[in-house]
Structure formats: C-alpha cells, structure tokens
Design a protein around this motif. Sequence first.
Motif, PDB file in Angstrom:
ATOM      1  N   ARG A   1       0.841  -1.194   0.000  1.00 46.16           N
ATOM      2  CA  ARG A   1       0.000   0.000   0.000  1.00 46.16           C
ATOM      3  C   ARG A   1       0.878   1.246   0.000  1.00 46.16           C
ATOM      4  N   THR A   2       0.442   2.261  -0.724  1.00 45.16           N
ATOM      5  CA  THR A   2       1.213   3.502  -0.843  1.00 45.16           C
ATOM      6  C   THR A   2       1.484   4.121   0.521  1.00 45.16           C
ATOM      7  N   GLN A   3       0.458   4.192   1.365  1.00 45.27           N
ATOM      8  CA  GLN A   3       0.628   4.819   2.673  1.00 45.27           C
ATOM      9  C   GLN A   3       1.597   4.031   3.542  1.00 45.27           C
ATOM     10  N   GLU A   4       1.556   2.717   3.405  1.00 45.97           N
ATOM     11  CA  GLU A   4       2.462   1.862   4.175  1.00 45.97           C
ATOM     12  C   GLU A   4       3.914   2.162   3.809  1.00 45.97           C
ATOM     13  N   LEU A   5       4.178   2.308   2.519  1.00 49.68           N
ATOM     14  CA  LEU A   5       5.539   2.618   2.086  1.00 49.68           C
ATOM     15  C   LEU A   5       5.944   4.022   2.528  1.00 49.68           C
ATOM     16  N   CYS A   6       5.023   4.983   2.396  1.00 52.47           N
ATOM     17  CA  CYS A   6       5.317   6.360   2.832  1.00 52.47           C
ATOM     18  C   CYS A   6       5.690   6.399   4.308  1.00 52.47           C
ATOM     19  N   ASP A   7       4.913   5.702   5.128  1.00 49.55           N
ATOM     20  CA  ASP A   7       5.182   5.681   6.568  1.00 49.55           C
ATOM     21  C   ASP A   7       6.553   5.065   6.855  1.00 49.55           C
ATOM     22  N   SER A   8       6.870   3.989   6.149  1.00 52.27           N
ATOM     23  CA  SER A   8       8.157   3.317   6.353  1.00 52.27           C
ATOM     24  C   SER A   8       9.317   4.228   5.962  1.00 52.27           C
ATOM     25  N   ILE A   9       9.165   4.922   4.839  1.00 48.27           N
ATOM     26  CA  ILE A   9      10.219   5.827   4.370  1.00 48.27           C
ATOM     27  C   ILE A   9      10.432   6.958   5.369  1.00 48.27           C
ATOM     28  N   GLN A  10       9.344   7.579   5.798  1.00 51.15           N
ATOM     29  CA  GLN A  10       9.468   8.723   6.704  1.00 51.15           C
ATOM     30  C   GLN A  10      10.059   8.310   8.050  1.00 51.15           C
ATOM     31  N   ASN A  11       9.702   7.130   8.517  1.00 54.46           N
ATOM     32  CA  ASN A  11      10.262   6.638   9.771  1.00 54.46           C
ATOM     33  C   ASN A  11      11.757   6.364   9.627  1.00 54.46           C
ATOM     34  N   ALA A  12      12.143   5.741   8.508  1.00 53.46           N
ATOM     35  CA  ALA A  12      13.561   5.440   8.275  1.00 53.46           C
ATOM     36  C   ALA A  12      14.383   6.716   8.155  1.00 53.46           C
ATOM     37  N   VAL A  13      13.864   7.691   7.426  1.00 51.12           N
ATOM     38  CA  VAL A  13      14.579   8.960   7.254  1.00 51.12           C
ATOM     39  C   VAL A  13      14.697   9.692   8.590  1.00 51.12           C
ATOM     40  N   ARG A  14      13.623   9.677   9.373  1.00 49.26           N
ATOM     41  CA  ARG A  14      13.665  10.344  10.684  1.00 49.26           C
ATOM     42  C   ARG A  14      14.747   9.736  11.574  1.00 49.26           C
ATOM     43  N   LEU A  15      14.805   8.412  11.611  1.00 49.82           N
ATOM     44  CA  LEU A  15      15.806   7.744  12.441  1.00 49.82           C
ATOM     45  C   LEU A  15      17.222   8.053  11.970  1.00 49.82           C
ATOM     46  N   ASP A  16      17.426   8.081  10.641  1.00 52.10           N
ATOM     47  CA  ASP A  16      18.773   8.348  10.147  1.00 52.10           C
ATOM     48  C   ASP A  16      19.151   9.813  10.341  1.00 52.10           C
ATOM     49  N   CYS A  17      18.171  10.713  10.270  1.00 52.54           N
ATOM     50  CA  CYS A  17      18.449  12.128  10.555  1.00 52.54           C
ATOM     51  C   CYS A  17      18.890  12.302  12.008  1.00 52.54           C
ATOM     52  N   GLU A  18      18.232  11.576  12.913  1.00 50.01           N
ATOM     53  CA  GLU A  18      18.618  11.640  14.325  1.00 50.01           C
ATOM     54  C   GLU A  18      20.038  11.116  14.516  1.00 50.01           C
ATOM     55  N   LYS A  19      20.351  10.011  13.850  1.00 43.23           N
ATOM     56  CA  LYS A  19      21.702   9.441  13.947  1.00 43.23           C
ATOM     57  C   LYS A  19      22.733  10.416  13.393  1.00 43.23           C
ATOM     58  N   TRP A  20      22.416  11.008  12.242  1.00 40.93           N
ATOM     59  CA  TRP A  20      23.334  11.953  11.609  1.00 40.93           C
ATOM     60  C   TRP A  20      23.559  13.173  12.501  1.00 40.93           C
ATOM     61  N   HIS A  21      22.480  13.655  13.125  1.00 38.23           N
ATOM     62  CA  HIS A  21      22.585  14.811  14.019  1.00 38.23           C
ATOM     63  C   HIS A  21      23.491  14.487  15.208  1.00 38.23           C
ATOM     64  N   GLN A  22      23.341  13.303  15.770  1.00 39.22           N
ATOM     65  CA  GLN A  22      24.189  12.897  16.890  1.00 39.22           C
ATOM     66  C   GLN A  22      25.654  12.803  16.469  1.00 39.22           C
ATOM     67  N   GLN A  23      25.888  12.277  15.269  1.00 45.15           N
ATOM     68  CA  GLN A  23      27.260  12.178  14.771  1.00 45.15           C
ATOM     69  C   GLN A  23      27.866  13.559  14.547  1.00 45.15           C
ATOM     70  N   GLU A  24      27.051  14.491  14.037  1.00 49.31           N
ATOM     71  CA  GLU A  24      27.529  15.853  13.825  1.00 49.31           C
ATOM     72  C   GLU A  24      27.852  16.524  15.155  1.00 49.31           C
ATOM     73  N   GLN A  25      27.013  16.285  16.160  1.00 49.47           N
ATOM     74  CA  GLN A  25      27.286  16.836  17.489  1.00 49.47           C
ATOM     75  C   GLN A  25      28.600  16.294  18.035  1.00 49.47           C
ATOM     76  N   ARG A  26      28.840  15.007  17.829  1.00 54.91           N
ATOM     77  CA  ARG A  26      30.074  14.389  18.305  1.00 54.91           C
ATOM     78  C   ARG A  26      31.285  14.978  17.585  1.00 54.91           C
ATOM     79  N   ARG A  27      31.180  15.142  16.263  1.00 54.46           N
ATOM     80  CA  ARG A  27      32.298  15.709  15.506  1.00 54.46           C
ATOM     81  C   ARG A  27      32.575  17.151  15.932  1.00 54.46           C
ATOM     82  N   SER A  28      31.503  17.918  16.152  1.00 56.61           N
ATOM     83  CA  SER A  28      31.663  19.308  16.581  1.00 56.61           C
ATOM     84  C   SER A  28      32.324  19.377  17.954  1.00 56.61           C
ATOM     85  N   ALA A  29      31.873  18.524  18.870  1.00 56.03           N
ATOM     86  CA  ALA A  29      32.463  18.496  20.211  1.00 56.03           C
ATOM     87  C   ALA A  29      33.931  18.086  20.148  1.00 56.03           C
TER      88      ALA A  29
END
Length: 203
Positions: free
Chosen positions: A108-136
């Motif tokens: 289902r289209t909505q099922e894929l959309c939800d999966s994509i947005q969840n995956a992107v959100r999690l990776d954005c959080e990971k990337w943000h944490q990595q950037e904070q670590r590099r900055s520190a």
Amino acid sequence: MEPEATVFVVDDDPDVVDAITQLVRLIDLKAVPYTSADRFLKEYQETGPACLILDVRMPGMSGLELQKALADSGFDLPIIIITGHGDVRMAVEAMKGGAMEFLEKPFRTQELCDSIQNAVRLDCEKWHQQEQRRSADRRVGDLTPAERQVMEHIAAGRTNKMIAEELGLSVRAVEDRRARMMRKLGVKSRPELLELAMTAAVV
C-alpha cells in the motif's frame, strides 16, 4: 545545517523504480533511482541522512548481497526491503541482517510512505548525533593540554580550589585557564561543559 535526506531506490524493474521515485518526491524527499545493485554499490557515498529501498531478488548482485556488502564497508543506512510473494524467506534473512522493515509487493502507498518517513527520521537523528560528536571533538581538540586538563577536572566535579591544589597552581591561574577553556568551547556553565565533555567522550 544538516544535508538533505536522500531516499535511494534499487530495483531491477524500471516501472517499480519509477513509481517509488515519484512517490518519494511527492512527500518532498530527494529520490535517487537505480536498477542495478552493482551500480549503486559503486556510486554510493555517505554524504548525509538517507535510507535505501531495496528489492531482494535482482539479476547480478542480489539485495541480500548488496546489504552484506554495505555492512562490510561500514555503511549503516536504514534499509526497507521490498519483496515479491515468493521471496519472503529472503526478506526474513534481510531482517536478520539488519534491515529495518520489509514490505511485500504489491504494498500500500501509505504503508511505504510511513516506512520511508520513519527510516529517514531515524537516520536524521543518527546523523545529528554524529555531527554533534564531531563538533564536540573539534572544539575539545582546539584546547591546549593545560586547558583540557582543567576541563577534565571540572567535568569530574572538582572546584577551582581543588584543581589548584591538585595541579600546584594558584586559584587565579585555574580561573584564567577555566575562562579561556570555556570561551574556546563556547559554553557558559558547568552543565553545558559536562554535556559537551560527555558528547566528546572526555568523561
């Protein structure tokens, strides 16, 4: 500013790739399509938050082989497996290998959309944490050995007087080093300093 998130689509069926690519763009995300796992592996570079929508059964390099090759290369992007009816066993193997989710065609289209947005959100959080670590790490790396020494003592909860006695300095000398250190790190309080020290794994 964090880089734009990218959704990579890898499937040997051009119609499936086109449909998913259009869907990704409809939810305002950048889509990069591939019809070959080999080509994706050769061209992929980790430049920002991302997720991978991956078919398990493809000619040449399979989805499972691509997943393993990415893991062996140290890449850790969220993977959404898409699979035909007869490939559920392979999808389960992919999940055991670290894939985030699998969807069976036709999904289902909505099922894929939800999966994509969840995956992107999690990776954005990971990337943000990595950037904070590099900055520190960069900020702590700019300290002189003497300033870092004072930082470590403060992070450990010691007062200026205790640090002065420990290092054989005057309290005024410790205060001066502390002021320079705080200014270089861009922090104004001990709680801010402690948070930065923990991010940089100093304590």
